[in-house]
Design a protein around this motif. Structure first.
Motif, PDB file in Angstrom:
ATOM      1  N   LEU A 137     -82.907 -65.600-126.989  1.00  0.00           N
ATOM      2  CA  LEU A 137     -83.516 -64.792-125.924  1.00  0.00           C
ATOM      3  C   LEU A 137     -82.537 -64.528-124.780  1.00  0.00           C
ATOM      4  CD1 LEU A 137     -85.940 -63.374-124.698  1.00  0.00           C
ATOM      5  CD2 LEU A 137     -86.734 -65.595-123.837  1.00  0.00           C
ATOM      6  N   LYS A 138     -81.703 -65.548-124.466  1.00  0.00           N
ATOM      7  CA  LYS A 138     -80.760 -65.392-123.358  1.00  0.00           C
ATOM      8  C   LYS A 138     -79.804 -64.220-123.641  1.00  0.00           C
ATOM      9  CE  LYS A 138     -77.660 -68.163-120.619  1.00  0.00           C
ATOM     10  NZ  LYS A 138     -76.481 -68.909-120.910  1.00  0.00           N
ATOM     11  N   GLU A 139     -79.276 -64.193-124.852  1.00  0.00           N
ATOM     12  CA  GLU A 139     -78.345 -63.113-125.201  1.00  0.00           C
ATOM     13  C   GLU A 139     -79.078 -61.759-125.261  1.00  0.00           C
ATOM     14  OE1 GLU A 139     -74.585 -62.852-128.103  1.00  0.00           O
ATOM     15  OE2 GLU A 139     -76.482 -62.915-129.204  1.00  0.00           O
ATOM     16  N   ALA A 140     -80.299 -61.780-125.787  1.00  0.00           N
ATOM     17  CA  ALA A 140     -81.074 -60.527-125.868  1.00  0.00           C
ATOM     18  C   ALA A 140     -81.294 -59.961-124.457  1.00  0.00           C
ATOM     19  CB  ALA A 140     -82.408 -60.798-126.548  1.00  0.00           C
ATOM     20  N   LEU A 141     -81.607 -60.843-123.513  1.00  0.00           N
ATOM     21  CA  LEU A 141     -81.850 -60.388-122.135  1.00  0.00           C
ATOM     22  C   LEU A 141     -80.556 -59.876-121.496  1.00  0.00           C
ATOM     23  CD1 LEU A 141     -84.341 -63.165-121.077  1.00  0.00           C
ATOM     24  CD2 LEU A 141     -84.806 -60.702-121.014  1.00  0.00           C
ATOM     25  N   GLN A 142     -79.459 -60.603-121.729  1.00  0.00           N
ATOM     26  CA  GLN A 142     -78.174 -60.141-121.167  1.00  0.00           C
ATOM     27  C   GLN A 142     -77.860 -58.739-121.676  1.00  0.00           C
ATOM     28  OE1 GLN A 142     -75.628 -63.284-122.488  1.00  0.00           O
ATOM     29  NE2 GLN A 142     -75.833 -64.449-120.581  1.00  0.00           N
ATOM     30  N   ARG A 143     -78.106 -58.525-122.945  1.00  0.00           N
ATOM     31  CA  ARG A 143     -77.782 -57.216-123.539  1.00  0.00           C
ATOM     32  C   ARG A 143     -78.734 -56.132-123.032  1.00  0.00           C
ATOM     33  NH1 ARG A 143     -75.828 -58.988-129.631  1.00  0.00           N
ATOM     34  NH2 ARG A 143     -73.714 -59.475-128.951  1.00  0.00           N
ATOM     35  N   ALA A 144     -80.014 -56.490-122.911  1.00  0.00           N
ATOM     36  CA  ALA A 144     -80.974 -55.486-122.409  1.00  0.00           C
ATOM     37  C   ALA A 144     -80.569 -55.053-120.994  1.00  0.00           C
ATOM     38  CB  ALA A 144     -82.383 -56.065-122.408  1.00  0.00           C
ATOM     39  N   TYR A 145     -80.212 -56.012-120.149  1.00  0.00           N
ATOM     40  CA  TYR A 145     -79.845 -55.635-118.771  1.00  0.00           C
ATOM     41  C   TYR A 145     -78.486 -54.917-118.725  1.00  0.00           C
ATOM     42  CZ  TYR A 145     -84.050 -57.513-116.773  1.00  0.00           C
ATOM     43  OH  TYR A 145     -85.372 -57.698-116.450  1.00  0.00           O
ATOM     44  N   ALA A 146     -77.583 -55.226-119.665  1.00  0.00           N
ATOM     45  CA  ALA A 146     -76.330 -54.444-119.745  1.00  0.00           C
ATOM     46  C   ALA A 146     -76.686 -53.001-120.133  1.00  0.00           C
ATOM     47  CB  ALA A 146     -75.388 -55.058-120.779  1.00  0.00           C
ATOM     48  N   GLY A 147     -77.693 -52.861-120.988  1.00  0.00           N
ATOM     49  CA  GLY A 147     -78.157 -51.524-121.388  1.00  0.00           C
ATOM     50  C   GLY A 147     -78.761 -50.772-120.216  1.00  0.00           C
ATOM     51  N   VAL A 148     -79.473 -51.480-119.346  1.00  0.00           N
ATOM     52  CA  VAL A 148     -80.055 -50.857-118.147  1.00  0.00           C
ATOM     53  C   VAL A 148     -78.935 -50.377-117.226  1.00  0.00           C
ATOM     54  CG1 VAL A 148     -81.360 -51.355-116.019  1.00  0.00           C
ATOM     55  CG2 VAL A 148     -82.223 -52.165-118.244  1.00  0.00           C
ATOM     56  N   GLU A 149     -77.917 -51.224-117.037  1.00  0.00           N
ATOM     57  CA  GLU A 149     -76.783 -50.875-116.158  1.00  0.00           C
ATOM     58  C   GLU A 149     -76.067 -49.618-116.638  1.00  0.00           C
ATOM     59  OE1 GLU A 149     -75.761 -52.134-113.263  1.00  0.00           O
ATOM     60  OE2 GLU A 149     -77.629 -53.293-113.415  1.00  0.00           O
ATOM     61  N   ALA A 150     -76.064 -49.416-117.950  1.00  0.00           N
ATOM     62  CA  ALA A 150     -75.310 -48.289-118.527  1.00  0.00           C
ATOM     63  C   ALA A 150     -76.054 -46.953-118.404  1.00  0.00           C
ATOM     64  CB  ALA A 150     -75.000 -48.577-119.994  1.00  0.00           C
ATOM     65  N   VAL A 151     -77.295 -46.994-117.896  1.00  0.00           N
ATOM     66  CA  VAL A 151     -78.084 -45.761-117.770  1.00  0.00           C
ATOM     67  C   VAL A 151     -77.943 -45.217-116.351  1.00  0.00           C
ATOM     68  CG1 VAL A 151     -80.441 -44.823-117.823  1.00  0.00           C
ATOM     69  CG2 VAL A 151     -79.761 -46.569-119.470  1.00  0.00           C
ATOM     70  N   GLU A 152     -77.744 -43.914-116.232  1.00  0.00           N
ATOM     71  CA  GLU A 152     -77.731 -43.296-114.900  1.00  0.00           C
ATOM     72  C   GLU A 152     -79.140 -42.786-114.614  1.00  0.00           C
ATOM     73  OE1 GLU A 152     -74.632 -40.356-114.234  1.00  0.00           O
ATOM     74  OE2 GLU A 152     -73.366 -41.484-115.645  1.00  0.00           O
ATOM     75  N   PHE A 153     -79.828 -43.431-113.699  1.00  0.00           N
ATOM     76  CA  PHE A 153     -81.229 -43.087-113.410  1.00  0.00           C
ATOM     77  C   PHE A 153     -81.516 -43.602-111.987  1.00  0.00           C
ATOM     78  CE2 PHE A 153     -85.837 -43.966-115.118  1.00  0.00           C
ATOM     79  CZ  PHE A 153     -86.356 -43.130-114.137  1.00  0.00           C
ATOM     80  N   GLU A 154     -81.260 -42.719-111.028  1.00  0.00           N
ATOM     81  CA  GLU A 154     -81.407 -43.126-109.623  1.00  0.00           C
ATOM     82  C   GLU A 154     -82.859 -43.451-109.294  1.00  0.00           C
ATOM     83  OE1 GLU A 154     -79.505 -41.479-105.986  1.00  0.00           O
ATOM     84  OE2 GLU A 154     -78.525 -40.190-107.480  1.00  0.00           O
ATOM     85  N   HIS A 155     -83.059 -44.475-108.506  1.00  0.00           N
ATOM     86  CA  HIS A 155     -84.389 -44.907-108.030  1.00  0.00           C
ATOM     87  C   HIS A 155     -85.305 -45.379-109.164  1.00  0.00           C
ATOM     88  CE1 HIS A 155     -83.017 -43.217-104.305  1.00  0.00           C
ATOM     89  NE2 HIS A 155     -83.007 -41.994-104.786  1.00  0.00           N
ATOM     90  N   ALA A 156     -84.736 -45.681-110.312  1.00  0.00           N
ATOM     91  CA  ALA A 156     -85.567 -46.203-111.411  1.00  0.00           C
ATOM     92  C   ALA A 156     -86.239 -47.490-110.953  1.00  0.00           C
ATOM     93  CB  ALA A 156     -84.705 -46.479-112.631  1.00  0.00           C
TER      94      ALA A 156
END
Ligand code: GLY
Length: 414
Positions: free
Chosen positions: A383-402
């Motif tokens: 789960l720890k690695e899955a969460l790290q990857r999910a949040y890395a995926g969030v960082e890679a998205v350009e979406f202001e005020h998400a």
């Protein structure tokens, strides 16, 4: 096989993604779909008319239809398809009542001895208000009808409970309200496939229903999910024996053969798992976290359900963990802002999947078009690695005020 997926959210994008991997598929359609699904399927414009879609599926020779959302199920899409001799994965209108009417579902649970919170249902506001005075707070007030996951108020003050009752029971279309005791414990989702006889529980998952970190803010359709949720040994068996088995057998005894997915929303109380709600379909976003872990061909499973031979198949799973973070538009859940630009990276980071929900393609690129906009799923060894990857995926998205939660899975990690 020609396959149709019904719906346009993140759950349906995940369904398309999984179905597209099946060697059985020759053509994939989505109605109405979204820009993410359009990369995998031919999208059919659809306004929600179930008879029209059934006629279209007949004329197109669709071999199998999978239904994502609850609204068409409650409207009888499965009945319309079956009446035309078409195979459809999803319960009939009568069976979907377990979600379409919470008052009916509570009555059913009572009759079948399924553990759930004590409750009363009302359509008269004065009677409901009088009952509230009698039982006090904390108390849970639920809209009996469909409310896209937003019809539940957990009231810690009487005034809040009264207001919730009035919101549901006033207005031209007076509905029904379910008032039930407040339960404590971790919430968990158990989805199960059933053909009306055999039950195959899927991996347990956990949704995060509040908008903000620390389980604060308004209720939403779900802001993120983890899978598998680490249930204590024996709990899944208990859920199957004390909840799912009585439900499926009890419905059959009442003349309703339930075929599709059963969603059991559970509270893990000191007295064991208790049902908060039943739904008649995959959870959203639970489905987005679950399906990437499923090894078995979803088309084979769906066919086994529809044809009443689920006893022949046992789903198998990748030995990994998954986490889904939902990115919502500012203003969600009350008034989500539409038309905001959104850019996904050309290639997702390692172990990341993007499932689109409320998006639209404009001449300038993707823009927001609904409340929950994007599901970012991370897969890892744990789960720890899955969460790290999910949040890395969030960082890679350009979406202001998400709007998104930064604490998905944190409680389960602890
Ligand atoms: N995630 C909650 C639901 O699908 O109802």
């Amino acid at each position: 096989m020609k396959i149709l997926v019904v719906g346009s959210g993140g759950r349906e994008h995940a369904l398309c993604w999984k179905v597209a991997q099946s060697p059985r598929v020759t053509q994939l359609y989505a109605a109405p779909g979204n820009p993410g699904m359009a990369e995998l399927a031919e999208c059919i414009p659809w306004d929600g008319d179930v008879a029209w879609l059934a006629d279209w599926a007949l004329s197109e020779g669709i071999d199998l239809t999978l239904v994502g959302p609850e609204a068409p199920l409650v409207e009888g899409i499965a009945d319309a398809f079956q009446a035309r001799g078409l195979r459809i994965f999803g319960p009939t209108q009568k069976a979907a009542m377990i979600e379409g009417s919470k008052a009916y579902a509570k009555g059913l649970m009572q009759r079948l001895g399924i553990p759930t919170a004590r409750h009363r249902s009302f359509s008269d506001p004065l009677e409901a208000l009088a009952y509230l005075e009698q039982v006090g707070v904390p108390i849970v007030v639920k809209d009996s009808g469909l409310a896209a996951g937003k019809g539940v108020t957990v009231a810690t003050e009487l005034q809040q409970a009264r207001q919730a009752v009035l919101n549901i029971l006033s207005g031209p279309e007076r509905g029904e309200v379910v008032i039930e005791s407040y339960l404590e414990g971790p919430e968990v989702t158990v989805l199960a496939l059933t053909d009306g006889v055999t039950i195959r529980p899927l991996l347990p998952s956990q949704d995060h229903k509040r908008l903000l970190d620390g389980d604060t803010g308004p209720m939403t359709g779900g802001m993120g999910a983890i899978c598998p949720y680490p249930l204590a040994p024996g709990v899944l068996k208990e859920v199957e024996e004390r909840i799912l088995r009585p439900l499926v057998d009890g419905l059959r005894a009442e003349g309703i053969v339930y075929r599709g997915v059963v969603y059991a929303g559970l509270m893990l109380t000191d007295e064991g798992p208790m049902v908060l709600e039943f739904n008649a379909r995959f959870g959203d976003p639970e489905c987005q976290a679950l399906l990437p872990l499923l090894e078995t061909d979803l088309v084979e499973l769906a066919l086994a359900v529809v044809e009443g031979r689920l006893h022949e198949l046992e789903p198998t799973w990748r030995p990994m963990a998954s986490a889904c973070v939902v990115m919502a538009a500012p203003g969600y859940p009350d008034a989500p802002h539409k038309g905001l630009p959104l850019r996904l990276p050309p290639r997702p980071p390692q172990g990341v999947l993007y499932f689109q929900a409320g998006t639209r393609r404009s001449p300038q690129g993707l823009v927001t078009h609904g409340g929950r906009v994007l599901n970012v799923v991370g897969l890892g060894q744990d789960l720890k690695e899955a969460l790290q990857r999910a949040y890395a995926g969030v960082e890679a998205v350009e979406f202001e005020h998400a709007v998104f939660r930064r604490d998905i899975g944190r409680k389960a990690l602890w």
